[in-house]
Enzyme design. Structure first.
Site, PDB file in Angstrom:
ATOM      1  N   TYR A  95       4.984 -11.160 -20.738  1.00 44.85           N
ATOM      2  CA  TYR A  95       4.134 -10.450 -21.720  1.00 44.85           C
ATOM      3  C   TYR A  95       3.585 -11.367 -22.820  1.00 44.85           C
ATOM      4  N   GLU A 137       9.332  -0.325 -18.309  1.00 52.63           N
ATOM      5  CA  GLU A 137       9.608  -1.068 -17.067  1.00 52.63           C
ATOM      6  C   GLU A 137      11.097  -1.397 -16.904  1.00 52.63           C
ATOM      7  N   ARG A 206       0.012  -7.071  -1.787  1.00 52.83           N
ATOM      8  CA  ARG A 206      -0.820  -5.867  -1.625  1.00 52.83           C
ATOM      9  C   ARG A 206       0.096  -4.642  -1.567  1.00 52.83           C
ATOM     10  N   TYR A 208       0.993  -0.900  -0.185  1.00 53.04           N
ATOM     11  CA  TYR A 208       0.742   0.011   0.936  1.00 53.04           C
ATOM     12  C   TYR A 208       1.592   1.268   0.755  1.00 53.04           C
ATOM     13  N   GLY A 276     -10.650   8.615   5.332  1.00 50.09           N
ATOM     14  CA  GLY A 276     -10.306   7.305   5.880  1.00 50.09           C
ATOM     15  C   GLY A 276      -8.821   7.019   5.784  1.00 50.09           C
ATOM     16  N   VAL A 277      -8.505   5.776   5.359  1.00 51.77           N
ATOM     17  CA  VAL A 277      -7.097   5.377   5.304  1.00 51.77           C
ATOM     18  C   VAL A 277      -6.368   6.041   4.133  1.00 51.77           C
ATOM     19  N   THR A 280      -2.806   8.047   4.204  1.00 42.34           N
ATOM     20  CA  THR A 280      -1.418   7.575   4.345  1.00 42.34           C
ATOM     21  C   THR A 280      -0.409   8.252   3.410  1.00 42.34           C
ATOM     22  N   PHE A 402      -5.537   5.702  -6.358  1.00 44.62           N
ATOM     23  CA  PHE A 402      -6.533   4.693  -6.003  1.00 44.62           C
ATOM     24  C   PHE A 402      -5.895   3.631  -5.143  1.00 44.62           C
ATOM     25  N   PRO A 405      -7.258  -1.035  -8.412  1.00 42.29           N
ATOM     26  CA  PRO A 405      -7.001  -0.737  -9.824  1.00 42.29           C
ATOM     27  C   PRO A 405      -7.547   0.643 -10.197  1.00 42.29           C
TER      28      PRO A 405
HETATM   29  C1  LIG Z   1      -1.253   2.226  -4.563  1.00 45.81           C
HETATM   30  C2  LIG Z   1      -1.975   1.646  -3.385  1.00 45.81           C
HETATM   31  C3  LIG Z   1      -1.703   2.103  -2.114  1.00 45.81           C
HETATM   32  C4  LIG Z   1      -2.393   1.582  -1.016  1.00 45.81           C
HETATM   33  N1  LIG Z   1      -2.104   2.057   0.226  1.00 45.81           N
HETATM   34  C5  LIG Z   1      -2.783   1.571   1.293  1.00 45.81           C
HETATM   35  C6  LIG Z   1      -2.508   2.059   2.604  1.00 45.81           C
HETATM   36  O1  LIG Z   1      -1.655   2.915   2.806  1.00 45.81           O
HETATM   37  N2  LIG Z   1      -3.221   1.532   3.640  1.00 45.81           N
HETATM   38  C7  LIG Z   1      -4.184   0.575   3.448  1.00 45.81           C
HETATM   39  O2  LIG Z   1      -4.787   0.129   4.436  1.00 45.81           O
HETATM   40  N3  LIG Z   1      -4.468   0.118   2.211  1.00 45.81           N
HETATM   41  C8  LIG Z   1      -3.772   0.572   1.146  1.00 45.81           C
HETATM   42  N4  LIG Z   1      -4.037   0.072  -0.098  1.00 45.81           N
HETATM   43  C9  LIG Z   1      -5.038  -1.013  -0.233  1.00 45.81           C
HETATM   44  C10 LIG Z   1      -4.350  -2.358   0.017  1.00 45.81           C
HETATM   45  O3  LIG Z   1      -3.446  -2.644  -1.017  1.00 45.81           O
HETATM   46  C11 LIG Z   1      -5.340  -3.511   0.081  1.00 45.81           C
HETATM   47  O4  LIG Z   1      -6.154  -3.484  -1.044  1.00 45.81           O
HETATM   48  C12 LIG Z   1      -6.189  -3.452   1.352  1.00 45.81           C
HETATM   49  O5  LIG Z   1      -5.365  -3.591   2.494  1.00 45.81           O
HETATM   50  C13 LIG Z   1      -7.247  -4.562   1.351  1.00 45.81           C
HETATM   51  O6  LIG Z   1      -6.600  -5.780   1.180  1.00 45.81           O
HETATM   52  P1  LIG Z   1      -7.146  -7.080   1.877  1.00 45.81           P
HETATM   53  O7  LIG Z   1      -6.347  -8.232   1.359  1.00 45.81           O
HETATM   54  O8  LIG Z   1      -7.240  -6.916   3.342  1.00 45.81           O
HETATM   55  O9  LIG Z   1      -8.605  -7.160   1.333  1.00 45.81           O
HETATM   56  P2  LIG Z   1      -9.125  -8.074   0.138  1.00 45.81           P
HETATM   57  O10 LIG Z   1      -9.253  -9.459   0.628  1.00 45.81           O
HETATM   58  O11 LIG Z   1      -8.296  -7.823  -1.052  1.00 45.81           O
HETATM   59  O12 LIG Z   1     -10.550  -7.426  -0.060  1.00 45.81           O
HETATM   60  C14 LIG Z   1     -10.638  -6.031  -0.435  1.00 45.81           C
HETATM   61  C15 LIG Z   1     -12.016  -5.500  -0.130  1.00 45.81           C
HETATM   62  O13 LIG Z   1     -12.940  -6.154  -0.956  1.00 45.81           O
HETATM   63  C16 LIG Z   1     -13.945  -6.743  -0.185  1.00 45.81           C
HETATM   64  N5  LIG Z   1     -14.216  -8.059  -0.813  1.00 45.81           N
HETATM   65  C17 LIG Z   1     -13.356  -9.073  -0.993  1.00 45.81           C
HETATM   66  N6  LIG Z   1     -13.937 -10.085  -1.615  1.00 45.81           N
HETATM   67  C18 LIG Z   1     -15.213  -9.709  -1.844  1.00 45.81           C
HETATM   68  C19 LIG Z   1     -16.321 -10.304  -2.464  1.00 45.81           C
HETATM   69  N7  LIG Z   1     -16.274 -11.513  -2.967  1.00 45.81           N
HETATM   70  N8  LIG Z   1     -17.475  -9.588  -2.521  1.00 45.81           N
HETATM   71  C20 LIG Z   1     -17.587  -8.349  -1.997  1.00 45.81           C
HETATM   72  N9  LIG Z   1     -16.563  -7.734  -1.389  1.00 45.81           N
HETATM   73  C21 LIG Z   1     -15.388  -8.401  -1.322  1.00 45.81           C
HETATM   74  C22 LIG Z   1     -13.394  -6.876   1.216  1.00 45.81           C
HETATM   75  O14 LIG Z   1     -14.405  -6.710   2.178  1.00 45.81           O
HETATM   76  C23 LIG Z   1     -12.437  -5.751   1.314  1.00 45.81           C
HETATM   77  O15 LIG Z   1     -13.082  -4.598   1.787  1.00 45.81           O
HETATM   78  C24 LIG Z   1      -3.360   0.575  -1.208  1.00 45.81           C
HETATM   79  C25 LIG Z   1      -3.619   0.103  -2.501  1.00 45.81           C
HETATM   80  C26 LIG Z   1      -2.939   0.629  -3.580  1.00 45.81           C
HETATM   81  C27 LIG Z   1      -3.244   0.101  -4.952  1.00 45.81           C
HETATM   82  C1  HEM Z   2       0.446  -4.784 -22.547  1.00 43.83           C
HETATM   83  C2  HEM Z   2       0.092  -5.593 -21.587  1.00 43.83           C
HETATM   84  C3  HEM Z   2      -0.485  -5.157 -20.280  1.00 43.83           C
HETATM   85  C4  HEM Z   2      -1.334  -4.125 -20.001  1.00 43.83           C
HETATM   86  C5  HEM Z   2      -1.914  -3.117 -20.968  1.00 43.83           C
HETATM   87  C6  HEM Z   2      -1.596  -4.164 -18.576  1.00 43.83           C
HETATM   88  C7  HEM Z   2      -2.411  -3.277 -17.910  1.00 43.83           C
HETATM   89  C8  HEM Z   2      -2.606  -3.283 -16.539  1.00 43.83           C
HETATM   90  C9  HEM Z   2      -3.433  -2.329 -15.821  1.00 43.83           C
HETATM   91  C10 HEM Z   2      -4.214  -1.183 -16.447  1.00 43.83           C
HETATM   92  C11 HEM Z   2      -3.367  -2.628 -14.521  1.00 43.83           C
HETATM   93  C12 HEM Z   2      -4.065  -1.905 -13.370  1.00 43.83           C
HETATM   94  C13 HEM Z   2      -3.117  -0.878 -12.855  1.00 43.83           C
HETATM   95  C14 HEM Z   2      -3.660  -0.207 -11.625  1.00 43.83           C
HETATM   96  O1  HEM Z   2      -3.660  -0.834 -10.577  1.00 43.83           O
HETATM   97  O2  HEM Z   2      -4.062   0.910 -11.751  1.00 43.83           O
HETATM   98  C15 HEM Z   2      -2.496  -3.769 -14.382  1.00 43.83           C
HETATM   99  C16 HEM Z   2      -2.198  -4.366 -13.189  1.00 43.83           C
HETATM  100  C17 HEM Z   2      -1.560  -5.573 -13.103  1.00 43.83           C
HETATM  101  N1  HEM Z   2      -0.933  -6.244 -14.123  1.00 43.83           N
HETATM  102 FE1  HEM Z   2      -0.866  -5.696 -16.046  1.00 43.83          FE
HETATM  103  N2  HEM Z   2      -0.898  -5.188 -18.012  1.00 43.83           N
HETATM  104  C18 HEM Z   2      -0.217  -5.823 -19.022  1.00 43.83           C
HETATM  105  C19 HEM Z   2       0.630  -6.898 -18.878  1.00 43.83           C
HETATM  106  C20 HEM Z   2       0.796  -7.605 -17.722  1.00 43.83           C
HETATM  107  C21 HEM Z   2       1.593  -8.792 -17.593  1.00 43.83           C
HETATM  108  C22 HEM Z   2       2.441  -9.413 -18.696  1.00 43.83           C
HETATM  109  C23 HEM Z   2       1.468  -9.221 -16.311  1.00 43.83           C
HETATM  110  C24 HEM Z   2       2.094 -10.436 -15.678  1.00 43.83           C
HETATM  111  C25 HEM Z   2       1.585 -11.623 -15.849  1.00 43.83           C
HETATM  112  C26 HEM Z   2       0.603  -8.289 -15.621  1.00 43.83           C
HETATM  113  C27 HEM Z   2       0.252  -8.371 -14.300  1.00 43.83           C
HETATM  114  C28 HEM Z   2      -0.447  -7.406 -13.618  1.00 43.83           C
HETATM  115  C29 HEM Z   2      -0.771  -7.493 -12.203  1.00 43.83           C
HETATM  116  C30 HEM Z   2      -0.403  -8.640 -11.274  1.00 43.83           C
HETATM  117  C31 HEM Z   2      -1.449  -6.331 -11.881  1.00 43.83           C
HETATM  118  C32 HEM Z   2      -2.039  -5.949 -10.515  1.00 43.83           C
HETATM  119  C33 HEM Z   2      -3.371  -6.555 -10.519  1.00 43.83           C
HETATM  120  C34 HEM Z   2      -3.975  -6.803  -9.187  1.00 43.83           C
HETATM  121  O3  HEM Z   2      -3.764  -6.011  -8.257  1.00 43.83           O
HETATM  122  O4  HEM Z   2      -4.634  -7.820  -9.131  1.00 43.83           O
HETATM  123  N3  HEM Z   2       0.213  -7.328 -16.501  1.00 43.83           N
HETATM  124  N4  HEM Z   2      -2.053  -4.131 -15.627  1.00 43.83           N
END
Ligand SMILES: Cc1cc2nc3c(=O)[nH]c(=O)nc-3n(C[C@H](O)[C@H](O)[C@H](O)COP(=O)(O)OP(=O)(O)OC[C@H]3O[C@@H](n4cnc5c(N)ncnc54)[C@H](O)[C@@H]3O)c2cc1C
Ligand code: HEM
Length: 410
Positions: A95, A137, A206, A208, A276-277, A280, A402, A405
């Site tokens: 943090y 947390e 990621r 799932y 779609g997916v 799940t 979602f 994010p």
């Molecule tokens: C709470 C939660 C639950 C989830 N549950 C599931 C689940 O049950 N099943 C499932 O399949 N997924 C699920 N997901 C989504 C999953 O986590 C991944 O985000 C998903 O599998 C895509 O990851 P990836 O690494 O294959 O794609 P990434 O490489 O992360 O890319 C994601 C998407 O962005 C596009 N993209 C990437 N880079 C660019 C760029 N530069 N410009 C334009 N487009 C771009 C790609 O085409 C792709 O469609 C969940 C996500 C969350 C947050």
């Molecule tokens: C007060 C401080 C912080 C706030 C308000 C904050 C807020 C958030 C929010 C709103 C998200 C998106 C949640 C979602 O997926 O819906 C997120 C994701 C995330 N946060 Fe934080 N966060 C904080 C601190 C931190 C810290 C200290 C770390 C560690 C370095 C961190 C790492 C991450 C990561 C890795 C994700 C997922 C992002 C991704 O999928 O790329 N956060 N946070």
């Protein structure tokens, strides 16, 4: 507790920061990764490229700042984020690193406008917000560790079975390599899979959703392959899982987390709406309701492009025929682009996008007091939530997840 003057400064500067939001958060991430390149192993680089994560984190800090004198009002949102943080293994020690780089970015972008007074106020506010997150947390981590079968960090799982659910969705049945028990979970929760993908410099994390019901001797995840097309880049993790991970391989999983969960302590009708997916987490809910509350009314509404991409169709049908309480389950399958074959087979109930009229019909059958659980692409969720709002469904009865994010859709 913050002084009233500090609160005043924070509240009056939030709008200024919001104007420069994109610049501040972009600079924040640059600084964060320059000073702590190990954090590149934690963040989703795809989300960064598309800017969704920048917006999510900064907006959350600003929203918290606006509520700085009544943080309890945003505790539900804090908890949702805390679930994601816990699932990824964010630690209290990280943090101050985020705080320092956020403050540094604010100072750089605002230039002379960032007076020592303003920066001092933000430093204080950030520490109050961070303390709130760390508190939630830590509590969650302690609670989870008291649960039989739970674990901290990432645990090794073996892929026991890998099976295609549709043309682009594959399920993975995962069992702990240590042979120990599995933590219970709430239907709707997810795990984080941490992958070290050959040729990639950083770890890939990621989420799932768990797609089967709790109480099975495995966890199941079902992954859509994000295929590269002209306009979309091939998904990193989903392509790796589909193409490289085989039965017998090891995957690293964090313990189940998430606040998009089915309330099992009531018997209100449930409407599960997916596209779609997005089906799940809702499959886990459906299977749980049918196993544990067979008399509970449930509608499973699903939209797929066509029959080839329609996942788990037999599993849903089986839920309808497996028990005497068949009439409690209603299904509605909608194909946006059915093929001639789909039409000949009568494999779906309606064609095109799910409309407000269709949803109203379903709502009429489920009664007024149903709980709605929604998951799918953002545009689908926006439409469904909009229709429900227009129909007067209270916000508290509408739950959504979602697969990226979070955004505010209500
Ligand atoms: C709470 C939660 C639950 C989830 N549950 C599931 C689940 O049950 N099943 C499932 O399949 N997924 C699920 N997901 C989504 C999953 O986590 C991944 O985000 C998903 O599998 C895509 O990851 P990836 O690494 O294959 O794609 P990434 O490489 O992360 O890319 C994601 C998407 O962005 C596009 N993209 C990437 N880079 C660019 C760029 N530069 N410009 C334009 N487009 C771009 C790609 O085409 C792709 O469609 C969940 C996500 C969350 C947050
Ligand atoms: C007060 C401080 C912080 C706030 C308000 C904050 C807020 C958030 C929010 C709103 C998200 C998106 C949640 C979602 O997926 O819906 C997120 C994701 C995330 N946060 Fe934080 N966060 C904080 C601190 C931190 C810290 C200290 C770390 C560690 C370095 C961190 C790492 C991450 C990561 C890795 C994700 C997922 C992002 C991704 O999928 O790329 N956060 N946070």
């Amino acid at each position: 507790m913050l002084k009233p003057e500090t609160i005043e400064i924070i509240k009056s500067t939030v709008p200024v920061l919001e104007v420069h939001g994109k610049a501040i958060t972009t600079r924040f991430y640059e600084k964060l990764f320059e000073s702590h390149p190990e954090l590149l192993n934690l963040f989703n680089h795809g989300n960064q490229k598309q800017g969704r994560q920048q917006t999510a984190l900064a907006n959350a800090v600003y929203a918290a700042a606006v509520h700085i004198d009544r943080l309890h009002e945003i505790m539900p949102a804090v908890k949702g984020i805390a679930h994601k943080h816990r699932s990824l293994g964010v630690t209290p020690e990280q943090y101050p690193i985020v705080g320092e780089n956020l403050l540094g970015a604010i100072s750089e972008v605002l230039g002379d406008a960032a007076t020592p007074e303003i920066l001092g106020a933000w430093e204080e506010a950030y520490s109050v917000i961070a303390a709130a997150f760390i508190g939630v947390e830590t509590e969650m981590a302690d609670e989870a560790l008291h649960q039989p079968g739970s674990w901290a960090g990432f645990r090794k799982f073996t892929v026991r079975r890998k099976t295609a659910e549709s043309g682009n969705i594959t399920s993975f049945y995962l069992v702990p390599e240590d042979g120990g028990p599995l933590a219970a979970f709430e239907p709707g929760q997810y795990v984080t899979v941490q992958m070290s993908i050959p040729g990639r410099e950083h770890l890939v994390n990621r989420q799932y959703s768990l797609s089967d019901r709790p109480g099975q001797p495995y966890y199941r995840i079902s992954v859509k392959k994000e295929a590269g097309t002209d306009t979309r880049v091939e998904g990193v993790a989903s392509t790796y899982l589909h193409e490289a991970v085989r039965e017998g391989d090891t995957l690293l999983l964090s313990a189940p987390a998430g606040d998009f969960t089915l309330n099992r302590s009531v018997d209100t009708p449930v409407v599960l709406l997916s596209a779609g997916v997005g089906l799940t987490p809702l499959m886990s809910m459906l299977r749980t309701i049918r196993a544990e509350q067979p008399a509970r009314s449930v509608a499973f509404i699903h939209s797929a492009a066509d029959g080839r991409l329609h996942a788990m169709k037999d599993a849903v049908k089986d839920e309808g025929t497996a028990s005497a309480a068949e009439t409690c389950l209603r299904t509605h399958i909608c194909y946006t682009q059915p093929t001639e074959e789909d039409k000949a087979a009568g494999a779906f109930h309606s064609e095109g996008r799910l409309t407000a009229e269709k949803l109203k019909e379903i709502m009429a059958e489920s009664g007024e007091h149903a709980d709605y659980y929604i998951c799918g692409p953002v545009s689908f969720m926006r439409d469904m939530i909009g229709y429900l709002q227009e129909s007067g469904v209270p916000a508290a009865s509408v739950h959504y997840e979602f697969f990226g994010p979070s955004l505010n859709l209500q």
